[in-house]
Design a protein around this motif. Structure first.
Motif, PDB file in Angstrom:
ATOM      1  N   PHE A  78      -0.407  -2.861  13.744  1.00 35.54           N
ATOM      2  CA  PHE A  78       0.048  -2.259  12.495  1.00 35.54           C
ATOM      3  C   PHE A  78       0.574  -3.316  11.528  1.00 35.54           C
ATOM      4  O   PHE A  78       0.365  -3.212  10.321  1.00 35.54           O
ATOM      5  N   GLU A  79       1.232  -4.338  12.059  1.00 38.35           N
ATOM      6  CA  GLU A  79       1.680  -5.442  11.200  1.00 38.35           C
ATOM      7  C   GLU A  79       0.491  -6.156  10.563  1.00 38.35           C
ATOM      8  O   GLU A  79       0.539  -6.536   9.382  1.00 38.35           O
ATOM      9  N   GLU A  80      -0.562  -6.345  11.342  1.00 41.00           N
ATOM     10  CA  GLU A  80      -1.770  -6.982  10.804  1.00 41.00           C
ATOM     11  C   GLU A  80      -2.368  -6.142   9.672  1.00 41.00           C
ATOM     12  O   GLU A  80      -2.711  -6.661   8.609  1.00 41.00           O
ATOM     13  N   ALA A  81      -2.483  -4.839   9.904  1.00 43.65           N
ATOM     14  CA  ALA A  81      -3.031  -3.945   8.876  1.00 43.65           C
ATOM     15  C   ALA A  81      -2.135  -3.932   7.632  1.00 43.65           C
ATOM     16  O   ALA A  81      -2.629  -3.945   6.503  1.00 43.65           O
ATOM     17  N   HIS A 120       2.187  -0.696  -3.941  1.00 46.11           N
ATOM     18  CA  HIS A 120       1.200   0.391  -3.896  1.00 46.11           C
ATOM     19  C   HIS A 120       1.702   1.482  -2.948  1.00 46.11           C
ATOM     20  O   HIS A 120       2.296   1.193  -1.913  1.00 46.11           O
ATOM     21  N   HIS A 121       1.447   2.738  -3.293  1.00 48.47           N
ATOM     22  CA  HIS A 121       1.985   3.852  -2.497  1.00 48.47           C
ATOM     23  C   HIS A 121       1.507   3.813  -1.051  1.00 48.47           C
ATOM     24  O   HIS A 121       2.258   4.160  -0.129  1.00 48.47           O
ATOM     25  N   THR A 122       0.287   3.376  -0.807  1.00 45.27           N
ATOM     26  CA  THR A 122      -0.212   3.279   0.563  1.00 45.27           C
ATOM     27  C   THR A 122       0.523   2.181   1.330  1.00 45.27           C
ATOM     28  O   THR A 122       0.898   2.363   2.495  1.00 45.27           O
ATOM     29  N   THR A 123       0.751   1.059   0.674  1.00 40.19           N
ATOM     30  CA  THR A 123       1.483  -0.044   1.301  1.00 40.19           C
ATOM     31  C   THR A 123       2.909   0.387   1.627  1.00 40.19           C
ATOM     32  O   THR A 123       3.401   0.144   2.739  1.00 40.19           O
ATOM     33  N   VAL A 124       3.555   1.047   0.689  1.00 45.22           N
ATOM     34  CA  VAL A 124       4.940   1.498   0.908  1.00 45.22           C
ATOM     35  C   VAL A 124       4.993   2.494   2.067  1.00 45.22           C
ATOM     36  O   VAL A 124       5.874   2.407   2.934  1.00 45.22           O
ATOM     37  N   GLY A 125       4.041   3.415   2.109  1.00 44.09           N
ATOM     38  CA  GLY A 125       3.983   4.370   3.218  1.00 44.09           C
ATOM     39  C   GLY A 125       3.801   3.675   4.557  1.00 44.09           C
ATOM     40  O   GLY A 125       4.410   4.046   5.560  1.00 44.09           O
ATOM     41  N   ASN A 126       2.947   2.649   4.563  1.00 45.49           N
ATOM     42  CA  ASN A 126       2.718   1.886   5.790  1.00 45.49           C
ATOM     43  C   ASN A 126       3.960   1.096   6.190  1.00 45.49           C
ATOM     44  O   ASN A 126       4.249   0.946   7.384  1.00 45.49           O
ATOM     45  N   GLU A 182       9.616   2.784  11.171  1.00 44.40           N
ATOM     46  CA  GLU A 182       9.843   3.845  12.168  1.00 44.40           C
ATOM     47  C   GLU A 182       9.382   3.395  13.551  1.00 44.40           C
ATOM     48  O   GLU A 182      10.060   3.639  14.549  1.00 44.40           O
ATOM     49  N   MET A 183       8.207   2.739  13.598  1.00 41.61           N
ATOM     50  CA  MET A 183       7.699   2.238  14.878  1.00 41.61           C
ATOM     51  C   MET A 183       8.671   1.243  15.496  1.00 41.61           C
ATOM     52  O   MET A 183       8.956   1.296  16.695  1.00 41.61           O
TER      53      MET A 183
END
Length: 160
Positions: free
Chosen positions: A122-125, A137-143, A149-150
């Motif tokens: 997930f860190e790589e992604a 970007h909203h996707t980046t912030v969500g990630n 959380e992880m």
């Protein structure tokens, strides 16, 4: 494009639904392929389109997530690892489907208590998303939120 040039795949668990839909579309001059369930549909797509066709890869990602939601984690793991490898090779590391497959596989790793692998993937992604979309970007912030959380869950487990 005329209806005879089109091919439609219909996927359903119910044979009667498949037959009814097939009859309807074939009457319109559309070629129909049917599959009972996602596994059969994916196998058919691999044969008809190829194992690394973008539509096949997208279907793999969707089926992997479905397996995860159905608690079929061994199936989700196998398909997720295959999807990530094929997406990276065919689409590149920064393609949205590659990143989606990486996130789904990380989620499966997390469910299987393979926290270190989940976090690493997930860190790589996330690093790729930051580089391609930017940190705001909203996707980046969500990630970023999901990774936090992880990490919190992983440290909660370690502290017990």
């Amino acid at each position: 494009m005329t209806p005879s040039d089109q091919t439609l795949m219909i996927v359903d668990d119910e044979q009667e639904a498949l037959e009814g839909a097939q009859f309807f579309f074939e009457a319109q001059g559309i070629k129909v392929l049917t599959a009972q369930g996602g596994h059969e549909a994916l196998a058919l797509m691999k044969v008809k389109l190829g194992p690394d066709h973008p539509l096949t890869l997208s279907s793999m990602i969707g089926l992997q997530y479905k397996y995860h939601k159905l608690d079929r984690h061994a199936d989700a793991l196998k398909l997720g690892e295959e999807a990530v490898a094929l997406c990276r090779a065919k689409l590149g590391t920064d393609h949205r489907d590659t990143l989606l497959s990486m996130g789904n596989l990380a989620l499966t790793y997390l469910t299987l208590s393979r926290d270190a692998e989940a976090i690493k993937l997930f860190e790589e992604a996330l690093a790729i998303r930051i580089a391609t979309l930017g940190p705001d970007h909203h996707t980046t912030v969500g990630n970023m939120w999901f990774l936090a959380e992880m990490l919190a869950q992983a440290s909660d487990v370690k502290s017990r």
